[in-house]
Structure formats: C-alpha cells, structure tokens
Scaffold this active site. Structure first.
Site, PDB file in Angstrom:
ATOM      1  N   PRO A  29      19.047   6.473  -7.488  1.00  0.00           N
ATOM      2  CA  PRO A  29      18.674   5.200  -6.841  1.00  0.00           C
ATOM      3  C   PRO A  29      17.227   5.108  -6.367  1.00  0.00           C
ATOM      4  O   PRO A  29      16.782   4.020  -5.993  1.00  0.00           O
ATOM      5  CB  PRO A  29      19.631   5.103  -5.641  1.00  0.00           C
ATOM      6  CG  PRO A  29      20.352   6.379  -5.538  1.00  0.00           C
ATOM      7  CD  PRO A  29      20.066   7.207  -6.730  1.00  0.00           C
ATOM      8  N   GLU A  30      16.492   6.201  -6.377  1.00  0.00           N
ATOM      9  CA  GLU A  30      15.121   6.139  -5.841  1.00  0.00           C
ATOM     10  C   GLU A  30      14.202   5.319  -6.736  1.00  0.00           C
ATOM     11  O   GLU A  30      14.307   5.361  -7.953  1.00  0.00           O
ATOM     12  CB  GLU A  30      14.549   7.547  -5.668  1.00  0.00           C
ATOM     13  CG  GLU A  30      15.351   8.446  -4.746  1.00  0.00           C
ATOM     14  CD  GLU A  30      15.392   7.957  -3.298  1.00  0.00           C
ATOM     15  OE1 GLU A  30      14.705   6.969  -2.967  1.00  0.00           O
ATOM     16  OE2 GLU A  30      16.137   8.569  -2.504  1.00  0.00           O
ATOM     17  N   PHE A  72      10.368   3.576  -8.051  1.00  0.00           N
ATOM     18  CA  PHE A  72       9.150   4.021  -8.735  1.00  0.00           C
ATOM     19  C   PHE A  72       8.175   4.724  -7.790  1.00  0.00           C
ATOM     20  O   PHE A  72       7.617   5.769  -8.126  1.00  0.00           O
ATOM     21  CB  PHE A  72       8.482   2.782  -9.343  1.00  0.00           C
ATOM     22  CG  PHE A  72       7.299   3.056 -10.205  1.00  0.00           C
ATOM     23  CD1 PHE A  72       7.406   3.863 -11.325  1.00  0.00           C
ATOM     24  CD2 PHE A  72       6.075   2.482  -9.917  1.00  0.00           C
ATOM     25  CE1 PHE A  72       6.309   4.095 -12.143  1.00  0.00           C
ATOM     26  CE2 PHE A  72       4.974   2.704 -10.727  1.00  0.00           C
ATOM     27  CZ  PHE A  72       5.089   3.510 -11.834  1.00  0.00           C
ATOM     28  N   ASN A  73       7.994   4.152  -6.626  1.00  0.00           N
ATOM     29  CA  ASN A  73       6.941   4.672  -5.751  1.00  0.00           C
ATOM     30  C   ASN A  73       7.339   5.929  -5.005  1.00  0.00           C
ATOM     31  O   ASN A  73       6.486   6.762  -4.695  1.00  0.00           O
ATOM     32  CB  ASN A  73       6.457   3.576  -4.812  1.00  0.00           C
ATOM     33  CG  ASN A  73       5.696   2.527  -5.591  1.00  0.00           C
ATOM     34  OD1 ASN A  73       4.614   2.811  -6.087  1.00  0.00           O
ATOM     35  ND2 ASN A  73       6.275   1.353  -5.764  1.00  0.00           N
ATOM     36  N   ARG A 119       7.545  -7.208   0.616  1.00  0.00           N
ATOM     37  CA  ARG A 119       8.763  -6.599   0.059  1.00  0.00           C
ATOM     38  C   ARG A 119       9.961  -7.368   0.583  1.00  0.00           C
ATOM     39  O   ARG A 119      10.082  -7.601   1.792  1.00  0.00           O
ATOM     40  CB  ARG A 119       8.793  -5.133   0.498  1.00  0.00           C
ATOM     41  CG  ARG A 119       9.927  -4.307  -0.057  1.00  0.00           C
ATOM     42  CD  ARG A 119       9.684  -3.861  -1.501  1.00  0.00           C
ATOM     43  NE  ARG A 119      10.560  -2.734  -1.810  1.00  0.00           N
ATOM     44  CZ  ARG A 119      11.857  -2.862  -2.057  1.00  0.00           C
ATOM     45  NH1 ARG A 119      12.413  -4.065  -2.048  1.00  0.00           N
ATOM     46  NH2 ARG A 119      12.585  -1.788  -2.296  1.00  0.00           N
ATOM     47  N   THR A 178       7.290   2.162   0.353  1.00  0.00           N
ATOM     48  CA  THR A 178       6.438   3.104  -0.378  1.00  0.00           C
ATOM     49  C   THR A 178       5.508   2.349  -1.336  1.00  0.00           C
ATOM     50  O   THR A 178       4.438   2.832  -1.661  1.00  0.00           O
ATOM     51  CB  THR A 178       7.262   4.147  -1.166  1.00  0.00           C
ATOM     52  OG1 THR A 178       8.238   3.464  -1.955  1.00  0.00           O
ATOM     53  CG2 THR A 178       7.952   5.121  -0.248  1.00  0.00           C
ATOM     54  N   PHE A 179       5.905   1.168  -1.749  1.00  0.00           N
ATOM     55  CA  PHE A 179       5.045   0.324  -2.587  1.00  0.00           C
ATOM     56  C   PHE A 179       3.755   0.006  -1.818  1.00  0.00           C
ATOM     57  O   PHE A 179       2.653   0.106  -2.363  1.00  0.00           O
ATOM     58  CB  PHE A 179       5.793  -0.963  -2.935  1.00  0.00           C
ATOM     59  CG  PHE A 179       5.166  -1.814  -4.002  1.00  0.00           C
ATOM     60  CD1 PHE A 179       5.701  -1.852  -5.277  1.00  0.00           C
ATOM     61  CD2 PHE A 179       4.054  -2.601  -3.736  1.00  0.00           C
ATOM     62  CE1 PHE A 179       5.140  -2.652  -6.267  1.00  0.00           C
ATOM     63  CE2 PHE A 179       3.480  -3.406  -4.711  1.00  0.00           C
ATOM     64  CZ  PHE A 179       4.021  -3.436  -5.980  1.00  0.00           C
TER      65      PHE A 179
HETATM   66  N1  LIG Z   1       5.820  -6.475  -9.374  1.00  0.00           N
HETATM   67  C1  LIG Z   1       6.248  -6.164  -8.158  1.00  0.00           C
HETATM   68  N2  LIG Z   1       7.333  -5.400  -8.034  1.00  0.00           N
HETATM   69  C2  LIG Z   1       7.711  -5.050  -6.794  1.00  0.00           C
HETATM   70  C3  LIG Z   1       7.036  -5.474  -5.643  1.00  0.00           C
HETATM   71  N3  LIG Z   1       7.662  -4.970  -4.567  1.00  0.00           N
HETATM   72  C4  LIG Z   1       8.684  -4.260  -5.026  1.00  0.00           C
HETATM   73  N4  LIG Z   1       8.720  -4.307  -6.375  1.00  0.00           N
HETATM   74  C5  LIG Z   1       9.689  -3.700  -7.275  1.00  0.00           C
HETATM   75  O1  LIG Z   1      10.692  -3.141  -6.514  1.00  0.00           O
HETATM   76  C6  LIG Z   1      10.666  -1.734  -6.654  1.00  0.00           C
HETATM   77  C7  LIG Z   1      11.062  -1.118  -5.345  1.00  0.00           C
HETATM   78  O2  LIG Z   1      10.021  -0.838  -4.574  1.00  0.00           O
HETATM   79  P1  LIG Z   1       9.517   0.620  -4.547  1.00  0.00           P
HETATM   80  O3  LIG Z   1       8.575   0.615  -3.440  1.00  0.00           O
HETATM   81  O4  LIG Z   1       9.035   1.132  -5.812  1.00  0.00           O
HETATM   82  O5  LIG Z   1      10.860   1.368  -4.285  1.00  0.00           O
HETATM   83  P2  LIG Z   1      10.887   2.598  -3.503  1.00  0.00           P
HETATM   84  O6  LIG Z   1      10.054   3.616  -4.200  1.00  0.00           O
HETATM   85  O7  LIG Z   1      12.279   2.991  -3.183  1.00  0.00           O
HETATM   86  O8  LIG Z   1      10.102   2.109  -2.228  1.00  0.00           O
HETATM   87  P3  LIG Z   1      10.440   1.032  -1.139  1.00  0.00           P
HETATM   88  O9  LIG Z   1       9.487  -0.113  -1.256  1.00  0.00           O
HETATM   89  O10 LIG Z   1      10.170   1.857   0.052  1.00  0.00           O
HETATM   90  O11 LIG Z   1      11.850   0.646  -1.391  1.00  0.00           O
HETATM   91  C8  LIG Z   1       9.278  -1.411  -7.170  1.00  0.00           C
HETATM   92  O12 LIG Z   1       9.206  -0.204  -7.882  1.00  0.00           O
HETATM   93  C9  LIG Z   1       9.017  -2.586  -8.065  1.00  0.00           C
HETATM   94  O13 LIG Z   1       9.690  -2.427  -9.295  1.00  0.00           O
HETATM   95  C10 LIG Z   1       5.891  -6.297  -5.825  1.00  0.00           C
HETATM   96  O14 LIG Z   1       5.228  -6.705  -4.888  1.00  0.00           O
HETATM   97  N5  LIG Z   1       5.545  -6.593  -7.089  1.00  0.00           N
END
Ligand SMILES: Nc1nc2c(ncn2[C@@H]2O[C@H](COP(=O)(O)OP(=O)(O)OP(=O)(O)O)[C@@H](O)[C@H]2O)c(=O)[nH]1
Ligand SMILES: *[C@@H]1O[C@H](CO)[C@@H](O)[C@H](O)[C@H]1NC(C)=O
Ligand SMILES: *[C@@H]1O[C@H](CO)[C@@H](O)[C@H](O)[C@H]1NC(C)=O
Ligand SMILES: *[C@@H]1O[C@H](CO)[C@@H](O)[C@H](O)[C@H]1NC(C)=O
Length: 457
Positions: free
Chosen positions: A81-82, A84-85, A322, A416-417
């Site tokens: 479930p984790e 990309f970031n 987010r 984390t994004f």
């Molecule tokens: N294009 C785009 N995608 C986003 C954005 N915010 C979130 N996402 C999507 O949602 C996913 C989840 O956010 P991530 O930050 O990667 O997930 P995570 O690593 O668990 O980190 P969290 O944000 O802490 O949940 C991202 O990998 C993107 O695919 C955004 O502002 N733009």
C-alpha cells in the site's frame, strides 16, 4: 554444451514466459528439450540450492567482467500500500545499506520496477514493470551507488531467479521491557507469507509484474534498527548471490538528513524528459525560466551546490493540496477547499503575485469546486496521449518540479509528496522561509510548520 549449462536451460524452459528473454535465447540455442530436461527439473525441485552454482556459471558466460568481480545483488520491495514518495524514501535507506555492504564485497542495488501503486488510478494505461529510467536519471543514481534495472539483473544473473528472499518483520514480542535496542534474528514468520511454493519447489509471488520470476528460498528475519544493521547478516550468514529484502521499510535510515542521506537524495535526479516538460510548462504558462528565476541546474548533481537563499523562483505560488485519503479521515490538520483558497489568496496578496500553480490529487468533484473558487489557478493537465507516455508517476514528478521552482511553496501536512518538494527546493537553494510551509486545518489550534532539513554536502 556443458552439463551445467544444459541443466540450467532446461530449468529456464520449464518456466512460462522465459522464452522471451534474449538471454535464454542466446544461451540456450542448440539445446534440445530432450528427456534430460524433465530429469533436470526434477533434480532442481529436490535440490534448489544447486541453482546458486549455476547462476554464477551463467553470469560468467554472459558478462565475464561482472562474474569475475563476484557480484552480489541486493533487491528489495516495499509494503504494497505504500505510495511513490515513501518508496523514494526507502530507496535512500537501501542505497545506504549497499554502501555499507560494499565495504566488504561487490554489491549492486537492483531497482524494483514501479507499478501497481494504489494511487496510480488512471484507467486503461499500463502501469506495471516500469523501469526507474522512466522517472529518474540512472547515470545520476549510478554516481552515488552502483544500481541496475531489474531486467538487467535478469539478463546478468542468469535468469529470473532470486536466490534468497528475506521477509523483514518486527519482533513478535515487541520491544522487550520497553527497551529499544538494535537487533537482527532469524525468526518464524509472523504474518502469512506472501509467497507460495510451486510444484518445482520455487516460490511464486508478486515480483513487480514479472510473472516468470521465482524465489529459490524464503525466510523471515526480525529486524529492529537502522538499515545497515542488516549488513553483517547479509555478508556472513547468507551465501546467496542475489538477496531480496521484502518489507524493506521495516528498517530505518542509517542517518536521516546526514551527508549520506543527502548524497543519495541529491542523486535522485528526475529523468530529463520530465524536467524538460516541466521547464516548458513553466516558461509557457508561468513566465518562469531558470535564468530569470536564479535556479541554475547542473546535470551532474555532484557539482550542484546552490547557496541557501540564492534561488529566487518563478513569479507564482506553488501549492500541493493533498486530498483523497487525507480528507476521508477528517484529519484536523488538512484544510477544507474553502480554507485552502482563502490562504492562497492571502499569500498572493502578501507576496504581490498573480499566479498560482496547483498540484493536487483531488477527485473530479472537488476539482470542479476548486476551479470555481480559484478560476485563475494553473494546473498541469496532460492529454490522454501524454498521460499514456508519462503515466501517473511522471505527471506527479512534473507537478513536483513545477512546485519546486515557485517563488513560494505551501504544501500539505505530513504528506511525503510535499516533503519531496521541500527537498527539491533545498537542493535548488531556496530560502527556507519560502519552502517549509503547510496549510493549516480550518480549526487547527497549533499549526506547527514543517521542519527545515539543511543539506549536508
Ligand atoms: N499528479 C499528482 N499526483 C498526486 C498529487 N498528490 C498526490 N498524488 C498522487 O497520490 C499519490 C500519493 O501520494 P504520495 O505522497 O506519493 O503517497 P505516499 O508516498 O504514501 O505519501 P503521502 O502523501 O504521505 O500519502 C502520489 O504518489 C501521486 O500518485 C499531486 O499533487 N499531483
Ligand atoms: C534457506 O535458507 C535458510 C537460511 O539461510 C537455510 O537454513 C536453508 O537451508 C535454505 N533452504 C534451502 C532449501 O536452500
Ligand atoms: C550469523 O552467524 C553467526 C556465526 O555463525 C551467528 O553467531 C549469528 O547468530 C548469525 N546471525 C543471525 C542473525 O542469525
Ligand atoms: C515575465 O516576467 C518579466 C520579468 O521577469 C516581465 O518583464 C514580463 O512582463 C513578464 N511577462 C508576462 C507575460 O507576464
């Protein structure tokens, strides 16, 4: 053909999907799928440990240079479930471990292909088996620690086999007497294994969409501490040539925000085509160029050392908003759309800026509302055709690039994004005051702002 070679070819042929591998084709040409093949396979099922010897032999045949070097491969994967970031963060931990391992032995980090991420929901586009080269500059990663793509690993190591999978887990008993200590122990698996043994005695499971991949051995390892506590075990107790750490997020950073952390982070340069698309977008819609904005970029990250405060940034506010799972839990630290728009307007006024770039994962309904409340906002919205090329991961990176170049950035609490954007801006040399900002929840009392992590060169 040598017996060993015939044996291995028979093995490979038995595995569906293998035929497409160039390696199998070139190594195995001329070998007849005679009666010896089933005997060999049966032998393989009985004694899988023999495989290790063959994989070394195959490597010698395909790439003499590496076999002579006695390469060992470290593979890893992260809890499904984790996002990309967070995965980018785990890469930093693994790179650090490989640096430690390389003090004794020629270890290479194998990059786990991207795919099947929960958040990558764009329908009808293939989002599996994506090599790292689509998102990051491999030569930049290489300048930090030796890495290779998974398909290179298959070709070089002699086939789609991973000799030993170690499933990392915590300790069943928790912290004994509430005392934190760093330790590693072979333990029975706590959770049900995500790998199942097939008829040949190999382990099948999720290997990033590579269905022909097999694990030769799987064991569980309880680990508590920083990534490099695994090094002595990998060096001395495990003899396998290729080792995969599953649930790699279990171990912590060796030294969060230290020099090694930042070296690896700086080496994670985005792939050039994504940077170019971001740059073109900034120039076209945001009147922003590196020259005017004082954000010169060095292709070679080892030469990039921007003075803090030297970057000026494009004439726009960068926003990461987010939504989705961040609002479903009614988190206190995440604003309503109305609250966010109010904050954006006050920032534009205060900073005397007219443009705002918004990166968000908001759903259609929220996006519609947001457009109504903030009609002047600029967004990166690729056509279906471009989305197919960039995929969700590439679009997210472009969003991050554009936010990273803004005069002022504001993100979402503990995303984390947003954290990765902070780091990108730190690398570019922005004044921390313009970077470490987040939205506050509408009725959040103490709205603590993100921590400033300074680069250690
Ligand atoms: N294009 C785009 N995608 C986003 C954005 N915010 C979130 N996402 C999507 O949602 C996913 C989840 O956010 P991530 O930050 O990667 O997930 P995570 O690593 O668990 O980190 P969290 O944000 O802490 O949940 C991202 O990998 C993107 O695919 C955004 O502002 N733009
Ligand atoms: C699997 O690995 C464990 C731990 O290293 C070892 O004890 C065991 O013999 C291995 N099993 C096989 C089938 O190689
Ligand atoms: C590794 O091997 C050493 C020496 O045999 C042993 O003392 C140690 O407990 C082993 N480590 C683990 C985690 O099993
Ligand atoms: C772009 O920015 C420059 C200053 O850097 C300014 O002179 C110019 O008018 C701007 N162009 C537009 C279209 O806003």
């Amino acid at each position: 053909m040598a017996d060993a070679e015939r044996f291995c070819c028979a093995l490979l042929r038995r595995i569906a999907g293998c035929f497409s591998l160039i390696l199998v084709a070139s190594v195995c040409t001329g070998s007849s799928s005679s009666s010896s093949s089933s005997a060999a396979a049966a032998a393989a099922a009985q004694d899988v440990s023999d495989y290790g010897a063959f994989s070394a032999g195959q490597a010698a045949r395909v790439t003499p240079a590496t076999a002579a070097r006695d390469v060992r491969y470290l593979l890893y994967d992260v809890n499904p479930p984790e996002g990309f970031n967070l995965r980018r963060d785990v890469y930093i931990r693994m790179a650090s471990l490989v640096k430690t391992l390389r003090q004794r032995g020629d270890w290479v980090l194998v990059l786990p292909p991207w795919g099947r991420l929960y958040h990558w929901q764009s329908p009808e586009i293939d989002q599996e088996r994506i090599p790292w080269g689509e998102f990051f500059s491999i030569t930049s990663l290489q300048a930090n620690v030796p890495v290779m793509e998974y398909e290179e690993f298959i070709a070089e190591s002699g086939g789609p086999f991973i000799d030993h999978i170690l499933v990392l887990q915590s300790y069943a008993e928790g912290w004994t007497e509430g005392k934190w200590e760093e330790k590693v122990d072979v333990r029975p698996c706590i959770e049900k294994l995500a790998y199942t043994k097939d008829k040949q005695g190999y382990y099948r499971g999720w290997f990033w969409g590579y269905e022909e991949t097999r694990g030769v051995n799987v064991t569980c390892l309880s680990a508590q501490g920083h990534a490099s506590i695994l090094a002595p075990y990998l060096q001395d107790n495990i003899t396998a040539t290729s080792v995969m750490l599953d649930r790699a997020e279990t171990v912590l950073h060796d030294h969060y925000a230290g020099k090694d952390y930042w070296d690896t982070r700086r080496s994670m340069v985005f792939a050039k085509h994504l940077r170019i698309i971001g740059d073109e977008f900034r120039a076209k819609y945001l009147n922003s160029t590196d020259e005017k904005d004082l954000t010169p970029y060095q292709e070679d990250w080892t030469r990039m050392k921007a003075k803090p405060g030297s970057a000026w940034g494009g004439p726009y506010v960068g926003v990461h908003l987010r939504r989705k799972d961040f609002i479903w839990g009614h988190r206190e630290d995440v604003p309503s759309l109305k609250g966010a728009v109010k904050k954006i307007r006050s920032l534009l006024k205060k900073l005397k800026l007219e443009r705002v770039f918004v990166a968000t994962d908001a759903d259609e309904e929220e996006l519609k509302k947001l457009k109504k409340m903030l009609p002047e906002m600029v967004r990166f919205e690729p056509s279906q055709e471009n989305l197919e090329l960039l995929r969700d991961g590439g679009v997210a990176i472009i969003d991050q690039c554009i936010c990273a170049h803004a005069r002022y950035f504001i993100g979402t609490s503990v995303s984390t994004f947003s954290f990765r954007i902070h780091e990108e801006r730190e690398i570019l040399g922005f004044d921390p005051k313009t970077t470490y900002n987040r939205f506050c929840g509408d009725s959040e009392k103490e709205c603590e702002q993100p921590t400033h992590w300074k680069i250690v060169y």
